[in-house]
Design a protein around this motif. Structure first.
Motif, mmCIF file in Angstrom:
data_model
loop_
_atom_site.group_PDB
_atom_site.id
_atom_site.type_symbol
_atom_site.label_atom_id
_atom_site.label_comp_id
_atom_site.label_asym_id
_atom_site.label_seq_id
_atom_site.Cartn_x
_atom_site.Cartn_y
_atom_site.Cartn_z
ATOM 1 N N ILE A 105 67.261 -157.102 52.432
ATOM 2 C CA ILE A 105 67.707 -158.526 53.040
ATOM 3 C C ILE A 105 68.705 -158.934 52.368
ATOM 4 O O ILE A 105 69.721 -159.395 52.983
ATOM 5 C CB ILE A 105 66.484 -159.173 52.984
ATOM 6 C CG1 ILE A 105 65.375 -158.881 53.931
ATOM 7 C CG2 ILE A 105 66.799 -160.832 53.349
ATOM 8 C CD1 ILE A 105 63.968 -159.895 53.729
ATOM 9 N N VAL A 106 68.964 -159.012 51.092
ATOM 10 C CA VAL A 106 69.802 -159.699 50.513
ATOM 11 C C VAL A 106 71.077 -158.724 50.540
ATOM 12 O O VAL A 106 72.301 -159.378 50.687
ATOM 13 C CB VAL A 106 69.632 -159.959 49.107
ATOM 14 C CG1 VAL A 106 70.716 -160.377 47.916
ATOM 15 C CG2 VAL A 106 68.459 -161.160 48.971
ATOM 16 N N ALA A 107 70.994 -157.328 50.423
ATOM 17 C CA ALA A 107 72.091 -156.510 50.479
ATOM 18 C C ALA A 107 72.982 -156.552 51.731
ATOM 19 O O ALA A 107 74.058 -156.099 51.664
ATOM 20 C CB ALA A 107 71.683 -155.056 50.087
ATOM 21 N N THR A 108 72.262 -157.063 52.740
ATOM 22 C CA THR A 108 72.795 -157.016 54.076
ATOM 23 C C THR A 108 73.498 -158.396 54.581
ATOM 24 O O THR A 108 73.689 -158.608 55.786
ATOM 25 C CB THR A 108 71.985 -156.368 55.166
ATOM 26 O OG1 THR A 108 70.619 -156.886 55.113
ATOM 27 C CG2 THR A 108 71.855 -154.937 54.853
ATOM 28 N N TYR A 109 73.469 -159.318 53.522
ATOM 29 C CA TYR A 109 73.999 -160.741 53.880
ATOM 30 C C TYR A 109 75.273 -160.620 54.553
ATOM 31 O O TYR A 109 76.280 -159.706 53.855
ATOM 32 C CB TYR A 109 74.152 -161.453 52.745
ATOM 33 C CG TYR A 109 72.761 -162.087 52.427
ATOM 34 C CD1 TYR A 109 71.404 -162.462 53.538
ATOM 35 C CD2 TYR A 109 72.282 -162.785 51.224
ATOM 36 C CE1 TYR A 109 70.216 -163.015 53.111
ATOM 37 C CE2 TYR A 109 71.307 -163.636 50.938
ATOM 38 C CZ TYR A 109 70.169 -163.453 51.979
ATOM 39 O OH TYR A 109 69.123 -164.106 51.805
ATOM 40 N N PRO A 110 75.769 -161.269 55.487
ATOM 41 C CA PRO A 110 77.182 -161.816 55.664
ATOM 42 C C PRO A 110 77.802 -161.947 54.504
ATOM 43 O O PRO A 110 77.367 -162.650 53.658
ATOM 44 C CB PRO A 110 77.329 -162.627 56.880
ATOM 45 C CG PRO A 110 75.746 -162.764 57.233
ATOM 46 C CD PRO A 110 74.826 -162.461 55.801
ATOM 47 N N SER A 111 79.194 -161.658 54.392
ATOM 48 C CA SER A 111 79.992 -161.833 53.407
ATOM 49 C C SER A 111 80.181 -163.392 52.939
ATOM 50 O O SER A 111 80.159 -163.666 51.573
ATOM 51 C CB SER A 111 81.559 -161.237 53.579
ATOM 52 O OG SER A 111 81.900 -161.915 55.017
ATOM 53 N N ALA A 112 80.061 -164.295 54.044
ATOM 54 C CA ALA A 112 80.247 -165.622 53.735
ATOM 55 C C ALA A 112 79.138 -166.232 52.826
ATOM 56 O O ALA A 112 79.101 -167.126 52.060
ATOM 57 C CB ALA A 112 80.369 -166.629 54.833
ATOM 58 N N VAL A 113 77.763 -165.793 53.142
ATOM 59 C CA VAL A 113 76.523 -166.047 52.483
ATOM 60 C C VAL A 113 76.599 -165.393 51.048
ATOM 61 O O VAL A 113 76.200 -166.235 50.260
ATOM 62 C CB VAL A 113 75.282 -165.562 53.298
ATOM 63 C CG1 VAL A 113 73.974 -165.670 52.423
ATOM 64 C CG2 VAL A 113 75.317 -166.328 54.647
ATOM 65 N N GLN A 114 77.104 -164.202 51.017
ATOM 66 C CA GLN A 114 76.860 -163.440 49.676
ATOM 67 C C GLN A 114 77.844 -164.366 48.617
ATOM 68 O O GLN A 114 77.612 -164.553 47.569
ATOM 69 C CB GLN A 114 77.637 -162.137 49.834
ATOM 70 C CG GLN A 114 76.719 -160.847 50.554
ATOM 71 C CD GLN A 114 77.044 -159.754 50.461
ATOM 72 O OE1 GLN A 114 77.606 -159.477 49.232
ATOM 73 N NE2 GLN A 114 76.771 -158.965 51.250
ATOM 74 N N ALA A 115 79.146 -164.723 49.245
ATOM 75 C CA ALA A 115 79.948 -165.635 48.373
ATOM 76 C C ALA A 115 79.258 -167.089 48.069
ATOM 77 O O ALA A 115 79.836 -167.245 47.031
ATOM 78 C CB ALA A 115 81.225 -166.030 48.999
ATOM 79 N N ALA A 116 78.237 -167.296 48.591
ATOM 80 C CA ALA A 116 77.860 -168.575 48.126
ATOM 81 C C ALA A 116 76.856 -168.616 46.925
ATOM 82 O O ALA A 116 76.625 -169.331 46.345
ATOM 83 C CB ALA A 116 76.921 -169.276 49.233
ATOM 84 N N PHE A 117 76.324 -167.295 46.756
ATOM 85 C CA PHE A 117 75.640 -167.045 45.437
ATOM 86 C C PHE A 117 76.451 -167.013 44.299
ATOM 87 O O PHE A 117 77.601 -166.732 44.255
ATOM 88 C CB PHE A 117 75.041 -165.613 45.690
ATOM 89 C CG PHE A 117 73.538 -166.046 46.738
ATOM 90 C CD1 PHE A 117 72.346 -165.972 46.101
ATOM 91 C CD2 PHE A 117 73.593 -165.792 48.069
ATOM 92 C CE1 PHE A 117 71.102 -166.108 46.707
ATOM 93 C CE2 PHE A 117 72.739 -165.832 48.848
ATOM 94 C CZ PHE A 117 71.333 -165.968 48.348
#
Length: 200
Positions: A55-67
């Protein structure tokens, strides 16, 4: 006394030689399944917890950048600790269920009704904590991680409305990928235990 209808598990338990099965069927319990089936269900819950990794590995790039660090797989968000807590519950209660099954198989011909009731009490408590409490905590964990696929706007709205950032960094660096891997391994072990007990 022997069973008269192998196709009727309730009659089989009531008329069979097992005091444990007879008392288990007679008493009230929210979760009436046998221990091997309960272990399979718990295995499924642990597998669901392991799904946080894809689930986490397939996040959109914008969401990944928020972590923190921009890599959610190696982050340790606050909501992950709900999953850690749930995984601990599942493993602890599964261990209790296996112990009850082993004790029953080893001592059953000589168990008194009071001893059987004690084992059934342990089984009932472990079942409720494992399948209800632990299961609910896993659903919360997976649900929060799934929100990331709704987009950065949804994640931002959740963070702003929560009293504490559920995706914020915690003081203990246990990453998502480690929790997911541990849950996957635990799922296999619990499933194997359930299948082993059902074959006996």
């Amino acid at each position: 006394m022997t069973s008269t209808d192998p196709n009727d598990p309730i009659a089989d338990a009531l008329l069979g030689d097992s005091t444990y099965e007879r008392l288990r069927v007679e008493r009230y319990a929210l979760i009436k399944r046998r221990i091997p089936q309960k272990l399979v269900y718990q295995s499924g819950l642990l597998f669901a917890l392991a799904l946080v990794v894809p689930i986490v590995a397939t996040y959109p790039s914008a969401v990944q950048a928020a972590f923190p660090g921009g890599d959610p797989l190696w982050s340790s968000p606050l909501v992950l600790w709900v999953g850690v807590y749930a995984g601990g519950i599942e493993l602890g209660t599964a261990t209790c269920l296996v112990a009850v099954a082993i004790a029953r198989r080893r001592y059953e011909p000589h168990l008194s009704e009071s001893q059987v009731h004690a084992l059934l009490n342990v089984e009932d408590v472990a079942s409720m904590f494992g399948l209800a409490t632990g299961g609910f905590a896993i659903l919360i964990t997976v649900g929060f991680f799934l929100l990331g696929h709704a987009g950065i706007e949804t994640v931002t709205a959740v963070v702003e409305s929560a009293p504490r950032d559920p995706y914020g960094r915690t003081g203990v660096p246990v990453p998502v990928i480690a929790v997911g891997a541990a849950a996957a391994i635990s799922s296999c072990v619990v499933y194997a235990a359930g299948r082993y007990l059902s074959s006996k």
